[in-house]
Structures are given as C-alpha cells and as structure tokens.
Design a protein around this motif. Sequence first.
Motif, short mmCIF file in Angstrom:
data_model
loop_
_atom_site.label_atom_id
_atom_site.label_comp_id
_atom_site.label_asym_id
_atom_site.label_seq_id
_atom_site.Cartn_x
_atom_site.Cartn_y
_atom_site.Cartn_z
N ALA A 140 0.83 -1.21 0.00
CA ALA A 140 0.00 0.00 0.00
C ALA A 140 0.86 1.26 0.00
CB ALA A 140 -0.93 -0.01 1.21
N LEU A 141 1.93 1.25 0.79
CA LEU A 141 2.82 2.42 0.83
C LEU A 141 3.53 2.61 -0.51
CD1 LEU A 141 4.29 1.92 4.42
CD2 LEU A 141 2.81 3.80 3.68
N PRO A 152 13.65 7.16 0.92
CA PRO A 152 12.78 7.86 1.87
C PRO A 152 13.08 7.53 3.32
CG PRO A 152 11.65 5.96 0.96
CD PRO A 152 12.96 6.06 0.24
N GLU A 153 12.65 8.42 4.21
CA GLU A 153 12.71 8.17 5.65
C GLU A 153 11.44 7.41 6.04
OE1 GLU A 153 15.00 8.73 7.88
OE2 GLU A 153 16.43 9.95 6.72
N PHE A 218 9.37 12.03 8.90
CA PHE A 218 9.25 10.78 8.17
C PHE A 218 8.43 10.97 6.89
CE2 PHE A 218 9.29 9.93 12.76
CZ PHE A 218 10.51 9.29 12.85
N ASP A 219 8.89 10.32 5.83
CA ASP A 219 8.14 10.35 4.58
C ASP A 219 7.00 9.33 4.60
OD1 ASP A 219 9.90 12.29 3.31
OD2 ASP A 219 11.37 10.67 3.24
N TYR A 220 7.28 8.19 5.24
CA TYR A 220 6.28 7.11 5.29
C TYR A 220 6.35 6.45 6.66
CZ TYR A 220 6.29 7.83 0.29
OH TYR A 220 6.19 8.42 -0.95
N VAL A 221 5.16 6.10 7.17
CA VAL A 221 5.06 5.41 8.46
C VAL A 221 4.25 4.14 8.26
CG1 VAL A 221 4.23 5.51 10.84
CG2 VAL A 221 5.19 7.56 9.77
N SER A 238 5.93 13.95 6.09
CA SER A 238 6.31 14.92 5.06
C SER A 238 5.19 15.14 4.05
CB SER A 238 7.56 14.44 4.32
OG SER A 238 8.63 14.26 5.21
N TYR A 239 5.33 16.22 3.28
CA TYR A 239 4.35 16.56 2.25
C TYR A 239 4.19 15.38 1.27
CZ TYR A 239 1.68 19.09 -1.21
OH TYR A 239 0.68 19.49 -2.07
#
Length: 328
Positions: A140-141, A152-153, A218-221, A238-239
């Motif tokens: 999904a991410l 990415p972070e 973070f860019d993704y969690v 993040s945006y």
Amino acid sequence: MNSFKAIRVKEQEDQIVYGLEEVTADQLSEGDVLIKVAYSSINYKDMLAVQKNSGVIRNYPMIPGIDLSGTIVESKDSRFTEGQEVIVTGFTMGMSHTGGFSEYARIPAEWIVPLPDTMSLKDAMVFGTAGFTAALSILALEKNGMNVADNPEILVTGSTGGVGSIALQILSKIGYKNVSALVRKEHQEEVAKSLGAANVVFADQLGDAKKPLAKTRFDYVLDTVGGDVASALIPQISYGGSMSMCGNAGGLPVNTTVLPFILRAVNLLGIDSVNVPIEKRGSIWEKMASEWNIADTTLVNEISLEELTEAIDAIKNGQHLGRTIVKL
C-alpha cells in the motif's frame, strides 16, 4: 480419525476460560476441505480472542487461531486434492469458524491459498497473518509513492512485534536504507537493529501529540499500533507522505486535525488482512515466498499447543518479541 487435540475457548459463569481438549470432527465448523494442520501462529488478535468482551469470538465454544498451514486430507471441491499443501488466513477463522489451534480444521474452499512451491509449511506460518499484513502494508505504501530509489525516511511502529518485525526485515531486504524502528524499552533497541532498522526512535521521543502540525521527520510510516502513537506521528509526516494503519494495540481513538491532510497532502491507508479477496492473495504469498522471503532470518519461537497459554500471556503483558509459531 477419532479424537484429536485442540484449544477451546468457553464462556463459563460470565467468565472466559480456555485450554487444551480432546475434540472430534463433528465439533469443527462446516467446510468443503478437511486439513491436517501442520503449523499455526500466535497473533495479537489471537490474544484478544481469549479475553472477555474482546469482540473477536462471536459464539462459544470456539477453537481460536486465525491462521494455519497444513495438508489436505479430504476435499469436496475440485480445486483442491488430497495431499495438497495449503495456507489459510483471516476471513472468520478463529472467530465464528473453528480455527488453527487444532490438529485438524475444516475450511471453506474459497478461503484456501495453495502453498507456493518455494515455501515450506513452517515458513508459511513464520509469516502467517502478521507477515501477510506486513506485506499488504508495504504494498500500500509503495502504491502511494514509497520507492527505494528516493531513499525515503520510513518509520515502523511496534517494530519488535509480529507485523513490525517482519516489515523491518522485508524493507531491509528489498533495499530501503533509512528505516527507523519505534521501540518502548531499551532491550528492544538491539532487537530492532538486528531485524534491519538503521535507526531507533523511543516512544518518549515522539513529541507532543496535541500539535496539529510538527516538524516533518518521516516520509512514510508503517503503523501497527494506532492510538496515541499514530496521533503523534501524523503531524510529522512529510508533504505527500503516507501512513499505513493495521493495528490497535495502542488504543482505538486517533486524535488529529485536518491540517496534515489539507496542508501536507498526507494519506492514511487502512490495512485489512481479514477480508482480502482470495484472488489477490496468491500473488502476495508468491512474493513472500520469493523476493520478500525473510523466513530464515526472522526472530521465531516454536511451541506446542500445550505451551500456547503461556505465549498468549506474554503478548498480553507486552513481553513478546518477533513471531511465535505453533507446531501441531
């Protein structure tokens, strides 16, 4: 087949009790396929199933266990044959349909996934529902922009639990470098790093959950716990970033505002592993059996049915690490 062993959950005098019993085939739910169970696994939902008023088990008595792998011994459906090795996860198994904590299980054919050729019955439950959920979260991410090339972070919460530990390993295996693990206790730091985390963040370092927007970290969690943890992290994404959500060990409510969504275009991605259409499951299991296969390096504890109650207590008390599989 005469009697065989299973864990049964009962309601007695307004209390929930469970333990090992001898049962017979007529105590199993209806289904087209009878499976001799080789392995099951213990998930957070299995712990909830033996608690009072958890909402997991719909009727008593019930054999819990939301996943299993095993070999077909009888089939009334032409898609499956005697001797075939298979996987079952989710749907209502272990809730309103007798589940995997049993030496035999009777299952509707439309819930069954053939075991991939390159995966063993044991490895299937090293992944189990937790691994399937981790894979769904990563897919999904990635569908929403997460890409190895962008470096990415990424933060994984509940990082030493079932879903989180497998997610860390898969992310590391497929090339993500800046993966952080959220932990609560000092002894979890070493475990998280051994699973592939480049960095560790302690829960008390998350900051004020009441801020509508915070400095982006973070860019993704990949969130497995919900509650206050998710609430604190949403303002730090993040945006254009995203958070997948698949668990509620940290609580059901999520307190946030519209600002992260309308000012930073943050996406919340709900992950359900229970009712994923059967036609989509096979390709996910094939991916876990091949390029995402981390079964050989996963933190695994193998137990018998007789040891299951002790392992469930460990999950309830927050003392559980990695995956626990039940050998039938």
